[in-house]
Design an enzyme around this catalytic site. Structure first.
Site, PDB file in Angstrom:
ATOM      1  N   PHE A 155       0.866  -1.171   0.000  1.00  0.00           N
ATOM      2  CA  PHE A 155       0.000   0.000   0.000  1.00  0.00           C
ATOM      3  C   PHE A 155       0.912   1.232   0.000  1.00  0.00           C
ATOM      4  O   PHE A 155       1.885   1.281   0.754  1.00  0.00           O
ATOM      5  CB  PHE A 155      -0.899  -0.005   1.230  1.00  0.00           C
ATOM      6  N   ASP A 224       2.325  -5.772   8.121  1.00  0.00           N
ATOM      7  CA  ASP A 224       1.107  -4.975   8.012  1.00  0.00           C
ATOM      8  C   ASP A 224      -0.059  -5.957   7.887  1.00  0.00           C
ATOM      9  O   ASP A 224      -0.168  -6.677   6.894  1.00  0.00           O
ATOM     10  CB  ASP A 224       1.191  -4.059   6.793  1.00  0.00           C
ATOM     11  N   TYR A 249     -10.655  -0.701  11.163  1.00  0.00           N
ATOM     12  CA  TYR A 249     -11.920  -0.309  10.528  1.00  0.00           C
ATOM     13  C   TYR A 249     -12.308  -1.192   9.354  1.00  0.00           C
ATOM     14  O   TYR A 249     -13.340  -0.966   8.730  1.00  0.00           O
ATOM     15  CB  TYR A 249     -11.879   1.160  10.078  1.00  0.00           C
ATOM     16  N   LYS A 250     -11.529  -2.220   9.056  1.00  0.00           N
ATOM     17  CA  LYS A 250     -11.886  -3.151   7.994  1.00  0.00           C
ATOM     18  C   LYS A 250     -12.604  -4.354   8.606  1.00  0.00           C
ATOM     19  O   LYS A 250     -13.750  -4.254   9.022  1.00  0.00           O
ATOM     20  CB  LYS A 250     -10.637  -3.554   7.204  1.00  0.00           C
ATOM     21  N   ARG A 398     -12.743  -4.913  -6.816  1.00  0.00           N
ATOM     22  CA  ARG A 398     -12.448  -5.624  -5.564  1.00  0.00           C
ATOM     23  C   ARG A 398     -13.742  -5.949  -4.828  1.00  0.00           C
ATOM     24  O   ARG A 398     -14.603  -5.087  -4.652  1.00  0.00           O
ATOM     25  CB  ARG A 398     -11.566  -4.779  -4.637  1.00  0.00           C
TER      26      ARG A 398
END
Length: 426
Positions: A155, A224, A249-250, A398
């Site tokens: 990312f 990560d 938050y995922k 996605r």
């Protein structure tokens, strides 16, 4: 690497081998897929957990970007704002346990990442925690190690942070494909920063093997976990990971901008030298001493005043994990993604999509990424029709599958709508 989707025919009744099938055959295919979805949902060990979330008629397949709201969050925040802040005010730092929330909530996350208590602290953003972890790792690395390895497909922010950490510590950064990091680590490697799951493709990397190879080379491993924690088993302690970071938050459903977490392996905590020392990580915070003395344990990862409202929203969101076994989550994740790929192959017009998500279970996270022409327009149309995923430029759709609330019927509906949209754009 992209993989062609093997199909048994498209949604309009044309077999991929060139022969024609009848409308009856297409209807039978749809009926068979629907029957399987019903059977799989009826056997789902996690079916009742779905009731712990605030959901509507939308097929929500973007939990790999923002998890759904759990039913316990709003009542808890109402209590926090109305009583703890509104009535108790400053007393809540002690009486309501605000002060210890970063470590207490860290201990709730710990089992989801395979960590014993006392090694996870919650606070700040993922980016800030990546910075802390990388700089601290460089400071703990043997002398003469001047290289930071970074997952080449990381990312972007991780890469930016690595470059900044290198400038600060006088090191250099070298980008290497995650699968090659084990072989590339050597005598000059201080640390490697690796994504457990690739955010674009959903590829799952070998945390255990890469960590072991880094240690064999005398380097440290920083992982990560943003796209893995809460979706699949992670074994930080068992795999001897040095440091790890992740967002909440995922798949942990902590809410937009919810604070991230930092894992520091217990044996390394006395040597963890944060580049962001703050009063909250001081051994005696209220001494207001001019000199800094780091606290013991995971509290060394703290910096400033905790973000209480978002921390306590996350705390309430973690209640959905009560009684949930992570292996069951992984089993359903693989079942959902397998079934979705099967439905897409059976229903979508041949040649319109290409999977960039590995088929092998050992290499797959909890999302399916499909290469598609005009991906942005396709995703906008899907959203308009009640199927919410996202896309990554230039051409990747996605679909994130959150096993706690996604059903097999949702996967089938998503594939059907996707097929209809692609038929209309042919």
């Amino acid at each position: 690497m992209s993989e062609p989707l093997t199909t048994g025919g498209d949604a309009t009744g044309t077999d991929t081998e060139g022969g024609d099938v009848t409308g009856t055959d297409a209807a039978d295919r749809h009926a068979a897929l629907a029957d399987r979805a019903a059977e799989l949902d009826a056997a789902d060990k996690l079916a009742a957990v779905r009731d712990r979330f605030v959901l509507d008629g939308t097929v929500y397949l973007d939990g790999n970007s923002l998890g759904a709201l759990s039913t316990g969050v709003l009542p808890r925040l109402t209590e926090v704002v109305g009583r703890e802040w509104g009535e108790l005010r400053i007393r809540s730092w002690e009486e309501s346990g605000w002060w210890t929330a970063p470590e207490r909530i860290g201990d709730r996350i710990a089992p989801l990442v395979g960590a014993a208590p006392g090694q996870v602290v919650v606070g700040d953003s993922t980016s800030v925690n990546v910075f802390k972890a990388l700089v601290a790792a460089v400071r703990m690395a043997p002398e003469g190690r001047d290289e930071i390895l970074v997952d080449a497909a990381t990312f972007p922010t991780d890469g930016y942070i690595a470059q900044s950490a290198a400038r600060l510590t006088g090191r250099t950064v070298r980008a290497v494909p995650a699968a090659e990091i084990a072989a590339e680590a050597g005598a000059t490697t201080a640390v490697a920063l690796v994504n457990h799951v690739d955010y674009r493709t959903g590829r799952l990397h070998d945390l255990r093997g890469i960590t072991a190879a880094l240690h064999q080379a005398g380097a440290l491993a920083v992982w990560d976990l943003c796209h893995s924690a809460g979706a699949l088993p992670v074994s930080l302690d068992a795999d001897a990971v040095d440091l790890a970071v992740g967002c909440t938050y995922k798949y942990l459903n902590g809410g937009p901008g919810a604070p991230a977490y930092l894992y520091v392996r217990q044996e390394l905590q006395p040597r963890f030298d944060s580049p962001l020392p703050g009063w909250n990580s001081h051994a005696d915070p209220f001494s207001m001493a001019a000199g800094y003395e780091a606290a013991d344990g995971a509290a060394r990862g703290r910096v400033g005043t905790p973000e209480i409202l978002s921390l306590l929203a996350l705390d309430a969101a973690l209640d959905v994990w009560d009684g949930v076994a992570v292996p069951d989550v992984r089993e359903k994740s693989l079942g959902l993604t397998d079934y979705f790929l099967e439905c897409v192959a059976a229903l979508v017009p041949a040649g319109r999509l290409e999977s960039v998500t590995p088929r092998a279970h050992a290499e797959r996270g909890s999302q399916v990424s499909l290469r598609c022409a005009d991906a942005g327009a396709v995703m906008r149309e899907l959203t308009a029709r009640g199927v919410v995923g996202d896309y990554r430029r230039p051409d990747v759709l996605r679909f994130g599958f959150t096993p706690l609330y996604t059903r097999y019927a949702d996967a089938l509906r998503a594939a059907r709508v996707l097929a209809t949209v692609l038929e209309g754009t042919a």
